[in-house]
Design an enzyme around this catalytic site. Structure first.
Site, PDB file in Angstrom:
ATOM      1  N   MET A  71      33.824  52.157  39.573  1.00 13.99           N
ATOM      2  CA  MET A  71      34.639  52.958  38.664  1.00 13.99           C
ATOM      3  C   MET A  71      36.002  53.112  39.316  1.00 13.99           C
ATOM      4  O   MET A  71      36.107  53.562  40.454  1.00 13.99           O
ATOM      5  CB  MET A  71      33.959  54.314  38.407  1.00 13.99           C
ATOM      6  CG  MET A  71      34.767  55.243  37.516  1.00 13.99           C
ATOM      7  SD  MET A  71      34.985  54.547  35.833  1.00 13.99           S
ATOM      8  CE  MET A  71      36.608  55.203  35.440  1.00 13.99           C
ATOM      9  N   GLU A  72      37.021  52.758  38.528  1.00 12.58           N
ATOM     10  CA  GLU A  72      38.378  52.607  39.051  1.00 12.58           C
ATOM     11  C   GLU A  72      39.113  53.931  39.238  1.00 12.58           C
ATOM     12  O   GLU A  72      40.291  54.033  38.901  1.00 12.58           O
ATOM     13  CB  GLU A  72      39.164  51.685  38.118  1.00 12.58           C
ATOM     14  CG  GLU A  72      39.432  52.258  36.702  1.00 12.58           C
ATOM     15  CD  GLU A  72      38.353  51.950  35.675  1.00 12.58           C
ATOM     16  OE1 GLU A  72      37.186  51.778  36.067  1.00 12.58           O
ATOM     17  OE2 GLU A  72      38.681  51.913  34.474  1.00 12.58           O
TER      18      GLU A  72
ATOM     19  N   HIS B  31      37.988  43.765  40.910  1.00 10.58           N
ATOM     20  CA  HIS B  31      37.990  44.311  39.554  1.00 10.58           C
ATOM     21  C   HIS B  31      38.537  45.747  39.532  1.00 10.58           C
ATOM     22  O   HIS B  31      39.475  46.053  38.787  1.00 10.58           O
ATOM     23  CB  HIS B  31      36.575  44.251  38.977  1.00 10.58           C
ATOM     24  CG  HIS B  31      36.464  44.780  37.589  1.00 10.58           C
ATOM     25  ND1 HIS B  31      36.484  43.967  36.469  1.00 10.58           N
ATOM     26  CD2 HIS B  31      36.365  46.053  37.121  1.00 10.58           C
ATOM     27  CE1 HIS B  31      36.389  44.715  35.385  1.00 10.58           C
ATOM     28  NE2 HIS B  31      36.311  45.985  35.749  1.00 10.58           N
ATOM     29  N   GLU B  32      37.951  46.599  40.350  1.00  6.94           N
ATOM     30  CA  GLU B  32      38.383  48.010  40.308  1.00  6.94           C
ATOM     31  C   GLU B  32      39.823  48.159  40.782  1.00  6.94           C
ATOM     32  O   GLU B  32      40.583  48.966  40.249  1.00  6.94           O
ATOM     33  CB  GLU B  32      37.434  48.893  41.126  1.00  6.94           C
ATOM     34  CG  GLU B  32      35.948  48.792  40.739  1.00  6.94           C
ATOM     35  CD  GLU B  32      35.661  48.887  39.246  1.00  6.94           C
ATOM     36  OE1 GLU B  32      36.474  49.439  38.496  1.00  6.94           O
ATOM     37  OE2 GLU B  32      34.594  48.375  38.834  1.00  6.94           O
TER      38      GLU B  32
ATOM     39  N   HIS C  10      42.298  47.395  38.052  1.00 11.29           N
ATOM     40  CA  HIS C  10      42.513  48.502  37.113  1.00 11.29           C
ATOM     41  C   HIS C  10      43.708  49.379  37.519  1.00 11.29           C
ATOM     42  O   HIS C  10      44.216  50.139  36.700  1.00 11.29           O
ATOM     43  CB  HIS C  10      41.272  49.387  37.029  1.00 11.29           C
ATOM     44  CG  HIS C  10      40.235  48.933  36.043  1.00 11.29           C
ATOM     45  ND1 HIS C  10      40.521  48.713  34.712  1.00 11.29           N
ATOM     46  CD2 HIS C  10      38.903  48.698  36.194  1.00 11.29           C
ATOM     47  CE1 HIS C  10      39.389  48.363  34.077  1.00 11.29           C
ATOM     48  NE2 HIS C  10      38.397  48.332  34.957  1.00 11.29           N
TER      49      HIS C  10
ATOM     50  N   GLU D 261      39.458  46.466  30.007  1.00 10.20           N
ATOM     51  CA  GLU D 261      38.465  45.656  30.715  1.00 10.20           C
ATOM     52  C   GLU D 261      38.714  44.147  30.615  1.00 10.20           C
ATOM     53  O   GLU D 261      38.437  43.415  31.559  1.00 10.20           O
ATOM     54  CB  GLU D 261      37.053  46.008  30.228  1.00 10.20           C
ATOM     55  CG  GLU D 261      36.652  47.460  30.503  1.00 10.20           C
ATOM     56  CD  GLU D 261      36.657  47.848  31.976  1.00 10.20           C
ATOM     57  OE1 GLU D 261      36.700  46.947  32.848  1.00 10.20           O
ATOM     58  OE2 GLU D 261      36.637  49.062  32.265  1.00 10.20           O
TER      59      GLU D 261
ATOM     60  N   ASP E 124      30.343  55.103  24.747  1.00  9.67           N
ATOM     61  CA  ASP E 124      29.334  54.479  25.607  1.00  9.67           C
ATOM     62  C   ASP E 124      28.307  53.688  24.795  1.00  9.67           C
ATOM     63  O   ASP E 124      27.723  52.727  25.289  1.00  9.67           O
ATOM     64  CB  ASP E 124      28.643  55.561  26.436  1.00  9.67           C
ATOM     65  CG  ASP E 124      28.002  54.977  27.695  1.00  9.67           C
ATOM     66  OD1 ASP E 124      28.650  54.114  28.330  1.00  9.67           O
ATOM     67  OD2 ASP E 124      26.878  55.372  28.025  1.00  9.67           O
TER      68      ASP E 124
ATOM     69  N   TYR F  19      34.984  42.766  28.164  1.00  9.32           N
ATOM     70  CA  TYR F  19      35.306  42.189  29.476  1.00  9.32           C
ATOM     71  C   TYR F  19      35.565  40.690  29.375  1.00  9.32           C
ATOM     72  O   TYR F  19      36.635  40.191  29.712  1.00  9.32           O
ATOM     73  CB  TYR F  19      34.129  42.392  30.444  1.00  9.32           C
ATOM     74  CG  TYR F  19      33.886  43.812  30.873  1.00  9.32           C
ATOM     75  CD1 TYR F  19      33.275  44.725  30.017  1.00  9.32           C
ATOM     76  CD2 TYR F  19      34.240  44.248  32.139  1.00  9.32           C
ATOM     77  CE1 TYR F  19      33.021  46.017  30.407  1.00  9.32           C
ATOM     78  CE2 TYR F  19      33.998  45.555  32.540  1.00  9.32           C
ATOM     79  CZ  TYR F  19      33.384  46.440  31.681  1.00  9.32           C
ATOM     80  OH  TYR F  19      33.151  47.720  32.077  1.00  9.32           O
TER      81      TYR F  19
HETATM   82  N1  BES Z   1      35.627  51.161  34.059  1.00  8.71           N
HETATM   83  C1  BES Z   1      34.445  50.416  34.291  1.00  8.71           C
HETATM   84  C2  BES Z   1      33.200  51.242  34.284  1.00  8.71           C
HETATM   85  C3  BES Z   1      32.958  52.026  33.018  1.00  8.71           C
HETATM   86  C4  BES Z   1      33.275  51.509  31.776  1.00  8.71           C
HETATM   87  C5  BES Z   1      32.401  53.274  33.084  1.00  8.71           C
HETATM   88  C6  BES Z   1      33.043  52.270  30.626  1.00  8.71           C
HETATM   89  C7  BES Z   1      32.171  54.010  31.944  1.00  8.71           C
HETATM   90  C8  BES Z   1      32.499  53.507  30.717  1.00  8.71           C
HETATM   91  C9  BES Z   1      34.516  49.622  35.585  1.00  8.71           C
HETATM   92  O1  BES Z   1      35.787  49.173  35.894  1.00  8.71           O
HETATM   93  C10 BES Z   1      33.669  48.409  35.424  1.00  8.71           C
HETATM   94  O2  BES Z   1      33.957  47.647  34.561  1.00  8.71           O
HETATM   95  N2  BES Z   1      32.651  48.231  36.252  1.00  8.71           N
HETATM   96  C11 BES Z   1      31.774  47.077  36.211  1.00  8.71           C
HETATM   97  C12 BES Z   1      32.018  46.182  37.390  1.00  8.71           C
HETATM   98  C13 BES Z   1      32.820  44.968  37.137  1.00  8.71           C
HETATM   99  C14 BES Z   1      32.833  44.072  38.364  1.00  8.71           C
HETATM  100  C15 BES Z   1      32.533  44.226  35.892  1.00  8.71           C
HETATM  101  C16 BES Z   1      30.359  47.572  36.347  1.00  8.71           C
HETATM  102  O3  BES Z   1      30.176  48.751  36.632  1.00  8.71           O
HETATM  103  O4  BES Z   1      29.443  46.783  36.181  1.00  8.71           O
HETATM  104 ZN    ZN Z   2      36.453  47.650  34.610  1.00  3.94          ZN
END
Ligand code: BES
Ligand code: ZN
Length: 598
Positions: A266-267, A291-292, A295, A314, A370, A378
């Site tokens: 989480m960024e 990735h983070e 962001h 994303e 969510d 993504y």
């Molecule tokens: N910002 C997201 C996590 C997120 C998105 C939390 C929507 C709550 C709601 C974070 O940057 C993310 O995308 N994490 C990915 C990792 C990434 C390498 C694809 C994850 O957690 O899998």
């Molecule tokens: Zn992300």
């Protein structure tokens, strides 16, 4: 002053008041599992006649509300809390006396707060101290702070966090040194951020620096391994700055959480929250850091104005992630990761029930963002940008993205803002290179457009040859020869590309040779367990169950629950595992798994 578009997932009346600053004073009570104290909001009045400030809350107990003018004393003011809706919680309506521009709410969180996870000592690596962490994205900030909980409003903040003396509090903000051992920690976030980037963690935490502006926070037993795993972070920052302009947030630290953390990362600004499941020992899973970190440009600097614009966060970040990996580890690795991304995209799409959620622009009306979460924003988003890069050329496209970040820094952006920018800065400059119809197809199609420019990998071609040889009767020795130099990504692709009905003899031979069932690489174990479920390879059962109980990262466990639930017997097994795992999962993971095993 920017206007703020109303947001379907927030009750905030932003046409009347817009928050500019937040002051928090919260005490963490680990016995009661509550945060309690005050949130003071400074608001910019947009409608002189407005008499009511509406905030978002979820499962909060509101004790009282006070109001003040910039110079005046606090006076009690009345408030009402609406009935809750399942998707968005309860609107808190506070009476604003004429001229008031500050409110102070005294409140406490619920032990069931969706944005908090309270861990008992046994759920931590050290097993002696409890742990708390927040997860505000997308709309969980309201479960621990009453505020205007929408990405279109940016605030600065300062915070005082009171903890048991043995623990350390960290926030995604500047930390005032000297808090350790005192039980009082203070922070300030001078850059304006959206509410979903507010973050706090409390536990037995230690810090190890990696570079002058980078370091790792983790439980003491983890912190050295984490700092080694992530030692290329400074190089990643330098590479990103070279492409997209200066890193604007001061420090970049990582916080490694216990394994129940429901995300990979989480960024949170200045302090990425990360799962320990990416510490593989060989840096093979550090694309999470890329990735983070990315962001810090795409998301934290230029933010999706509303949650339906999520792909701007994303998709851009996934594209940037691959560019960072290419710059630091080379094109071959970036291409393999991009190909795995395409395969994840197709797999994820096949599980989506609502047609529009298969596109870049899901309809989120009335839904918790969510619920629309998937790989589509993504990977489809990243493919869209890779397409634009291929068409306009890398140099032109890099300059374009850099200009996008510079001209939209510290602001929200909508999909339409991006399209307008794309048309004026690229499409109109080079007519005919990309058509408007193609752009529309990227946004609205439920699949990968036929004209997409897909990643390719020679390494994966070789992996597929080795797979074919093995599946058609080749020996395990031949495979051992062919795979001697394979990286994690090649192994992931190999397992993923095996037929789902592989014979038990083949499964056993592979397991004996490679040790898949006992793999300590969380991603390799994941693809192996999926294959084991499909091939009915019972020898992996107990390791898989332990994995699903230990790890709460949704991306690693949900596909396993989903695969199990595809057969009646598997569904019973999934429910049995969930019953054992549930207490250790984060509230968001509980909701997602419950949905599958129900
Ligand atoms: N910002 C997201 C996590 C997120 C998105 C939390 C929507 C709550 C709601 C974070 O940057 C993310 O995308 N994490 C990915 C990792 C990434 C390498 C694809 C994850 O957690 O899998
Ligand atoms: Zn992300």
């Amino acid at each position: 002053m920017h206007s703020v578009s109303a947001d379907a997932s927030s009750y905030a009346n932003v046409s009347a008041f817009v928050t500019t600053h937040l002051t928090l004073d919260l005490t963490a009570n680990f016995e009661q599992e509550t945060l309690a104290g005050t949130a003071e909001l400074t608001v910019d009045r947009r409608d002189p006649a407005a008499t009511e400030l509406v905030l978002d809350t979820r499962d909060l107990t509101i004790q009282n509300a006070e109001a003040a003018m910039a110079t005046g004393d606090w006076v009690p003011t009345s408030f009402t809390l609406d009935a809750a809706t399942p998707a968005f919680g309860s609107a808190l309506r506070i009476v604003m006396p004429p001229g008031a521009d500050r409110v102070r709410v005294t409140y406490a969180t619920s032990p069931a707060a969706r944005g908090l996870q309270w861990l008992s000592p046994s759920q931590t690596a050290g097993r002696e101290q409890p742990f708390l962490f927040t997860q505000a994205q997308a709309i969980q900030a309201r479960s621990f702070i009453p505020l205007q909980d929408l990405p279109g409003v940016r605030i600065t903040y300062d915070a005082t966090i009171r903890t048991p003396k043995a623990l350390v509090a960290v926030m995604a903000a500047e930390m005032t040194p000297g808090g350790e051992g005192t039980g009082v920690f203070t922070f300030k976030m001078p850059q304006p951020i959206p509410s979903y980037l507010i973050a706090l963690a409390i536990g037995d935490l230690a810090f190890t620096p990696m570079g002058t502006r980078t370091g790792v926070w983790a439980e003491p037993s983890m912190v050295e391994a984490a700092a080694r795993e992530f030692e290329d972070t400074e190089q990643m920052i330098a590479a990103t700055e070279g492409l997209y302009g200066p890193y604007r947030w001061g420090r970049y630290d990582l916080l490694v959480l216990p394994p129940s953390f429901p995300f990979g990362g989480m960024e949170n600004p200045r302090l990425t929250f990360a799962t320990p499941t990416v510490i593989a020992g060989d840096k093979s899973l550090v694309s999470l850091v890329a990735h983070e970190l990315a962001h810090s440009w795409s998301g934290n600097l230029v933010t999706n104005a509303t949650w339906p614009d999520f792909w701007l966060n994303e998709g851009f970040t996934t594209y940037l992630e691959r560019r960072i990996i290419e710059a630091v580890y080379g094109k071959a690795r970036a291409d393999m990761e991009a190909m795995i991304g395409v395969s994840d995209l197709e797999d994820s799409r096949s599980t989506i029930e609502i047609a529009q959620d298969k596109t870049l622009l899901p309809d989120m009306t009335g839904r918790d963002p969510d619920d629309a979460y998937s790989t589509v924003p993504y990977e489809q988003g990243a493919l869209f940008l890779a397409f634009l890069e291929a068409k306009f050329g890398r140099d032109t496209f890099d300059a374009f993205l850099r200009l996008w970040f510079d001209t939209h820094a510290f602001r929200g952006a909508t999909t339409d803002d991006f399209l307008t920018f794309l048309r004026t800065e690229l499409m109109d400059q080079s007519p005919g290179v990309v058509t408007e119809a193609q752009v529309q197809e990227w946004l609205h199609t439920e699949g990968i457009p036929s004209f997409a420019v897909l990643p390719q990998s020679d390494a994966f071609v070789k992996v597929e040859q080795a797979r074919d040889a093995f599946v058609t009767g080749g020996s395990a020795q031949t495979l051992a020869q062919a795979s001697r130099a394979w990286s994690t990504h090649e192994w992931m692709h190999f397992v993923d590309a095996l037929p789902r009905d592989l014979s038990l003899d083949h499964m056993r031979a592979l397991d004996d040779q490679v040790g898949f069932t006992k793999s300590t690489n969380s991603e390799i174990a994941h693809v192996w367990f999926r294959l084991a479920i499909a091939a009915n390879y019972a020898a992996a059962d107990s390791e898989m169950e332990a994995y699903m109980i230990r790890i709460g990262r949704r991306k690693l466990i949900l596909p396993l629950y989903r695969d199990l639930a595809a057969t009646p017997a598997g569904k019973i097994r999934a429910a049995t595992i969930f019953a054992k795992a549930r207490d250790g999962y984060h509230p968001m993971a509980v909701t997602s798994v419950a949905d599958i095993v129900r």
